[in-house]
Design a protein around this motif. Structure first.
Motif, PDB file in Angstrom:
ATOM      1  N   ARG A 280     -21.536  62.337  23.771  1.00  0.00           N
ATOM      2  CA  ARG A 280     -21.952  63.676  24.221  1.00  0.00           C
ATOM      3  C   ARG A 280     -21.178  64.065  25.483  1.00  0.00           C
ATOM      4  O   ARG A 280     -20.718  65.207  25.614  1.00  0.00           O
ATOM      5  CB  ARG A 280     -23.453  63.695  24.480  1.00  0.00           C
TER       6      ARG A 280
ATOM      7  N   LEU B   4     -18.748  67.385  25.974  1.00  0.00           N
ATOM      8  CA  LEU B   4     -18.958  68.393  27.008  1.00  0.00           C
ATOM      9  C   LEU B   4     -17.746  68.480  27.933  1.00  0.00           C
ATOM     10  O   LEU B   4     -17.365  69.571  28.366  1.00  0.00           O
ATOM     11  CB  LEU B   4     -20.223  68.072  27.809  1.00  0.00           C
TER      12      LEU B   4
ATOM     13  N   ALA C 134     -26.073  67.695  33.397  1.00  0.00           N
ATOM     14  CA  ALA C 134     -26.521  68.105  32.071  1.00  0.00           C
ATOM     15  C   ALA C 134     -27.416  67.006  31.500  1.00  0.00           C
ATOM     16  O   ALA C 134     -27.205  65.816  31.768  1.00  0.00           O
ATOM     17  CB  ALA C 134     -25.333  68.345  31.144  1.00  0.00           C
TER      18      ALA C 134
ATOM     19  N   ASP D   7     -26.149  74.140  25.735  1.00  0.00           N
ATOM     20  CA  ASP D   7     -24.873  73.449  25.944  1.00  0.00           C
ATOM     21  C   ASP D   7     -23.773  74.454  26.301  1.00  0.00           C
ATOM     22  O   ASP D   7     -22.943  74.201  27.183  1.00  0.00           O
ATOM     23  CB  ASP D   7     -24.465  72.685  24.688  1.00  0.00           C
TER      24      ASP D   7
END
Length: 258
Positions: A20, A24, A78, A109
């Protein structure tokens, strides 16, 4: 936490967050390539955290991404996953509008790019201290970068903004927004209004606002407000709907008839 070194966006990820975090980071690096055409972009550290690690590092509720500048360092935070309590709050607010044009986690996101824009505001000395103006410009800067780096995602953001603009919050005053007294519905509605107005500015005059702000840096509340309205005097009438000081006064009422 696992460290993922990088010269531009170093990452620290909680256990299970590596894939993840890389995704990002790739998203932010695409935006960075656009912004490099305007001014040097300093490193920004990205933290992708589990709730436990989040609570150990920051005092804010877990779930919504945010930007922090501290000791000359720029950071983005995040969540590793979005907590169900946060998603439930969103679903409650959006229920009267029907199904959203994209999944809520995907929208959240996407808005990490908005927080990246805030980091650049700090780096480029474009923070004014007026919350409404900083948020308005962050939306403009984010949309400018997204439209060039990922036009597909820019269209998704605009579709979600049109969807959110149909909300009917009780608080539509910029003075209340400035004091952070609005609820989630109000915050989402304002972000939608700012994004849609930013699109109009970008379509008509491109990156002129960014270039003017960079030339005038460092900004403060008075300078930023004055420059914005000098460049786009038509915004006075738009801001008047939100009760912004400095917007044009209403025309005098006609005299009563005989």
């Amino acid at each position: 936490m696992k460290a993922l070194p990088h010269p531009h966006i170093p990452v620290f990820a909680s256990e299970g967050g590596t894939l993840r975090a890389k995704s990002l980071r790739d998203y932010l690096l695409a935006l960075r390539e656009v912004y490099l055409g305007y001014a040097p972009v300093p490193p920004v550290t990205l933290y992708v955290l589990s709730e436990r690690d989040w609570r150990a590092l920051v005092p804010y509720p877990y779930g919504l991404a945010f930007q922090r500048s501290e000791g000359g360092r720029l950071s983005l935070f995040a969540p590793l996953t979005y907590p169900e309590r946060l998603l439930h709050r969103f679903r409650e607010v959006l229920l009267p509008l029907g199904p959203p044009p994209m999944e809520i986690p995907a929208f959240l996101d996407l808005n990490l790019g908005h927080e990246y824009a805030h980091a650049l505001q700090v780096a480029w000395r474009l923070r004014t201290g007026a919350r409404w103006l900083d948020e308005f410009f962050a939306n403009y800067l984010f949309l400018l970068g997204l439209a060039k780096a990922r036009p597909d995602l820019a269209e998704s953001l605009l579709a979600f903004s049109r969807y959110l603009s149909r909300l009917e919050p009780e608080r539509r005053s910029l003075s209340a927004y400035e004091r952070r007294r609005g609820d989630l519905k109000s915050a989402l509605w304002f972000q939608a209004q700012f994004t849609l107005k930013s699109r109009e500015i970008l379509e008509r005059k491109g990156d002129g606002l960014l270039l003017a702000f960079l030339e005038a840096a460092p900004l403060d509340r008075k300078k930023g407000h004055r420059l914005l309205l000098e460049l786009y005097p038509e915004l006075k009438a738009w801001f008047a709907a939100f009760g912004l000081k400095g917007a044009p006064e209403a025309p005098p009422s006609p005299p009563p008839g005989p």
